[in-house]
Scaffold this motif. Structure first.
Motif, PDB file in Angstrom:
ATOM      1  N   SER A   1      45.600   3.416  48.737  1.00  0.00           N
ATOM      2  CA  SER A   1      44.425   2.859  48.080  1.00  0.00           C
ATOM      3  C   SER A   1      44.203   1.446  48.588  1.00  0.00           C
ATOM      4  N   ILE A   2      42.939   1.040  48.624  1.00  0.00           N
ATOM      5  CA  ILE A   2      42.542  -0.289  49.102  1.00  0.00           C
ATOM      6  C   ILE A   2      41.630  -0.917  48.061  1.00  0.00           C
ATOM      7  N   SER A   3      41.782  -2.219  47.840  1.00  0.00           N
ATOM      8  CA  SER A   3      40.865  -2.912  46.941  1.00  0.00           C
ATOM      9  C   SER A   3      40.666  -4.336  47.430  1.00  0.00           C
ATOM     10  N   HIS A   4      39.565  -4.939  47.003  1.00  0.00           N
ATOM     11  CA  HIS A   4      39.289  -6.326  47.373  1.00  0.00           C
ATOM     12  C   HIS A   4      38.427  -6.956  46.290  1.00  0.00           C
ATOM     13  N   SER A   5      38.576  -8.253  46.125  1.00  0.00           N
ATOM     14  CA  SER A   5      37.809  -8.967  45.115  1.00  0.00           C
ATOM     15  C   SER A   5      37.762 -10.442  45.454  1.00  0.00           C
ATOM     16  N   HIS A   6      36.554 -10.960  45.727  1.00  0.00           N
ATOM     17  CA  HIS A   6      36.333 -12.393  45.887  1.00  0.00           C
ATOM     18  C   HIS A   6      37.365 -13.057  46.792  1.00  0.00           C
ATOM     19  N   GLY A   7      37.473 -12.560  48.006  1.00  0.00           N
ATOM     20  CA  GLY A   7      38.322 -13.206  48.993  1.00  0.00           C
ATOM     21  C   GLY A   7      39.763 -12.757  49.027  1.00  0.00           C
ATOM     22  N   LEU A   8      40.129 -11.734  48.276  1.00  0.00           N
ATOM     23  CA  LEU A   8      41.489 -11.207  48.291  1.00  0.00           C
ATOM     24  C   LEU A   8      41.432  -9.703  48.514  1.00  0.00           C
ATOM     25  N   ALA A   9      42.213  -9.203  49.474  1.00  0.00           N
ATOM     26  CA  ALA A   9      42.286  -7.770  49.771  1.00  0.00           C
ATOM     27  C   ALA A   9      43.725  -7.298  49.640  1.00  0.00           C
ATOM     28  N   SER A  10      43.897  -6.070  49.166  1.00  0.00           N
ATOM     29  CA  SER A  10      45.222  -5.473  49.048  1.00  0.00           C
ATOM     30  C   SER A  10      45.129  -3.983  49.367  1.00  0.00           C
ATOM     31  N   ALA A  11      46.220  -3.448  49.882  1.00  0.00           N
ATOM     32  CA  ALA A  11      46.315  -2.017  50.143  1.00  0.00           C
ATOM     33  C   ALA A  11      47.736  -1.571  49.868  1.00  0.00           C
ATOM     34  N   LEU A  12      47.875  -0.350  49.398  1.00  0.00           N
ATOM     35  CA  LEU A  12      49.222   0.223  49.256  1.00  0.00           C
ATOM     36  C   LEU A  12      49.209   1.669  49.692  1.00  0.00           C
ATOM     37  N   VAL A  13      50.379   2.106  50.157  1.00  0.00           N
ATOM     38  CA  VAL A  13      50.527   3.460  50.704  1.00  0.00           C
ATOM     39  C   VAL A  13      51.876   4.026  50.288  1.00  0.00           C
ATOM     40  N   ALA A  14      51.970   5.347  50.307  1.00  0.00           N
ATOM     41  CA  ALA A  14      53.229   6.023  50.002  1.00  0.00           C
ATOM     42  C   ALA A  14      53.187   7.422  50.583  1.00  0.00           C
ATOM     43  N   SER A  15      54.343   8.000  50.781  1.00  0.00           N
ATOM     44  CA  SER A  15      54.452   9.377  51.251  1.00  0.00           C
ATOM     45  C   SER A  15      54.241  10.341  50.090  1.00  0.00           C
ATOM     46  N   HIS A  16      53.653  11.499  50.397  1.00  0.00           N
ATOM     47  CA  HIS A  16      53.504  12.539  49.378  1.00  0.00           C
ATOM     48  C   HIS A  16      54.849  13.055  48.887  1.00  0.00           C
ATOM     49  N   THR A  17      55.895  12.756  49.603  1.00  0.00           N
ATOM     50  CA  THR A  17      57.234  13.119  49.129  1.00  0.00           C
ATOM     51  C   THR A  17      57.520  12.471  47.775  1.00  0.00           C
ATOM     52  N   HIS A  18      56.977  11.256  47.576  1.00  0.00           N
ATOM     53  CA  HIS A  18      57.241  10.512  46.343  1.00  0.00           C
ATOM     54  C   HIS A  18      56.041  10.438  45.403  1.00  0.00           C
ATOM     55  N   TRP A  19      54.826  10.339  45.985  1.00  0.00           N
ATOM     56  CA  TRP A  19      53.638  10.108  45.160  1.00  0.00           C
ATOM     57  C   TRP A  19      52.482  10.972  45.651  1.00  0.00           C
ATOM     58  N   ARG A  20      51.785  11.593  44.697  1.00  0.00           N
ATOM     59  CA  ARG A  20      50.648  12.464  45.038  1.00  0.00           C
ATOM     60  C   ARG A  20      49.346  11.695  45.151  1.00  0.00           C
ATOM     61  N   GLY A  21      49.215  10.648  44.373  1.00  0.00           N
ATOM     62  CA  GLY A  21      47.972   9.897  44.373  1.00  0.00           C
ATOM     63  C   GLY A  21      48.214   8.459  43.955  1.00  0.00           C
ATOM     64  N   LEU A  22      47.453   7.531  44.556  1.00  0.00           N
ATOM     65  CA  LEU A  22      47.540   6.109  44.240  1.00  0.00           C
ATOM     66  C   LEU A  22      46.133   5.557  44.057  1.00  0.00           C
ATOM     67  N   GLY A  23      45.965   4.740  43.036  1.00  0.00           N
ATOM     68  CA  GLY A  23      44.702   4.046  42.818  1.00  0.00           C
ATOM     69  C   GLY A  23      44.968   2.590  42.503  1.00  0.00           C
ATOM     70  N   LEU A  24      44.376   1.689  43.282  1.00  0.00           N
ATOM     71  CA  LEU A  24      44.582   0.248  43.140  1.00  0.00           C
ATOM     72  C   LEU A  24      43.227  -0.415  42.936  1.00  0.00           C
ATOM     73  N   ASP A  25      43.166  -1.391  42.019  1.00  0.00           N
ATOM     74  CA  ASP A  25      41.902  -2.092  41.800  1.00  0.00           C
ATOM     75  C   ASP A  25      42.147  -3.553  41.459  1.00  0.00           C
ATOM     76  N   LEU A  26      41.420  -4.432  42.141  1.00  0.00           N
ATOM     77  CA  LEU A  26      41.440  -5.877  41.917  1.00  0.00           C
ATOM     78  C   LEU A  26      40.140  -6.296  41.255  1.00  0.00           C
ATOM     79  N   GLU A  27      40.213  -7.129  40.233  1.00  0.00           N
ATOM     80  CA  GLU A  27      39.016  -7.623  39.572  1.00  0.00           C
ATOM     81  C   GLU A  27      39.203  -9.081  39.161  1.00  0.00           C
ATOM     82  N   THR A  28      38.130  -9.865  39.241  1.00  0.00           N
ATOM     83  CA  THR A  28      38.116 -11.163  38.573  1.00  0.00           C
ATOM     84  C   THR A  28      37.735 -10.924  37.116  1.00  0.00           C
ATOM     85  N   LEU A  29      38.226 -11.768  36.225  1.00  0.00           N
ATOM     86  CA  LEU A  29      37.944 -11.586  34.809  1.00  0.00           C
ATOM     87  C   LEU A  29      36.450 -11.725  34.530  1.00  0.00           C
ATOM     88  N   LEU A  30      35.917 -10.815  33.749  1.00  0.00           N
ATOM     89  CA  LEU A  30      34.511 -10.895  33.353  1.00  0.00           C
ATOM     90  C   LEU A  30      34.301 -12.074  32.409  1.00  0.00           C
TER      91      LEU A  30
END
Length: 239
Positions: free
Chosen positions: A102-131
């Protein structure tokens, strides 16, 4: 920083800001500045820009580039191969066979994470500035279910805004984690944030049937934290 690293992005750094250790997941992060993007940066980094990205504004191009740089570094750490995830027609990343991410970005910051299906079936990542509190009030009924709204009665305005931001973010993470598994879109009112705790753990429940496995009433865990002054949420589905 190597000579083929663009000036619009900082060096790619390892990151794991969550309280819970989730073995097998590799995360990378960087900062980015659209004002420093140059027309040569995609060629410089050997990252192909899809036509939709080529037509977009500098902000979108830079966040795409930064996210792919983080994903490539994470994939190289995990697999030894510096793959760059493609872009599907529905704008979801296309990960190598046997890998979720999964990949996310917010106001000048980007992040990504990955894993093998051996350990994880699905990943969801989200970056947000406070509303801001006023915007959180306006968006509350779009993001929260009636039950979630009822649980906000005792919160002061800053806590209220924080909870709405968290609810928005972790539902985004839930969608990113589940959509590749079910192939069906769902929306904010289709899931409910049941509870959160002081250790950065959350519990969610689906409110509709997405598949025989992912049905209404199915519960999932999530994680959240503050990372570089932004709210970061994660939903990781074990193998």
């Amino acid at each position: 920083m190597t000579s083929n690293h663009p000036a619009c992005c900082s060096a790619i750094e390892p990151a794991w800001p969550f309280n819970d250790a989730l073995p097998g997941i590799v995360m990378r992060s960087c900062q980015f500045d659209p004002s420093r993007l140059t027309p040569n940066d995609f060629a410089l980094t050997a990252i192909a820009a899809p036509s939709s990205i080529q037509r977009s504004v500098a902000k979108r191009q830079t966040e795409f580039l930064a996210g792919r740089l983080c994903a490539r570094e994470a994939l190289q750490t995990l697999t030894g191969i510096p793959n760059v995830p493609g872009l599907h027609e529905d704008r979801a990343p296309i990960w190598p066979e046997g890998i979720c991410g999964s990949i996310s970005h917010s106001h000048g910051l980007a992040s990504a994470l990955v894993a093998s299906h051996t350990h994880w079936r699905g990943l969801g990542l989200d970056l947000e500035t406070l509303l801001p509190a006023s915007r959180a009030q306006r968006l509350a009924k779009e993001i929260l279910t009636p039950a979630e709204l009822n649980r906000l009665g005792s919160l002061d305005p800053s806590q209220y805004a924080e909870r709405i931001t968290l609810t928005f973010s972790i539902k985004e993470s839930l969608f990113k984690a589940l959509y590749p598994l079910v192939g069906q879109r769902f929306y904010f009112q289709d899931a409910e944030l049941l509870n959160v705790d002081s250790n950065g753990r959350a519990r969610l429940r689906l409110l509709l049937d997405l598949s025989r496995e992912w049905h209404a009433g199915r519960e999932l865990g999530g994680n959240f934290c503050y990372f570089q002054e932004r709210l970061l949420s994660l939903v990781a589905i074990p193998a």
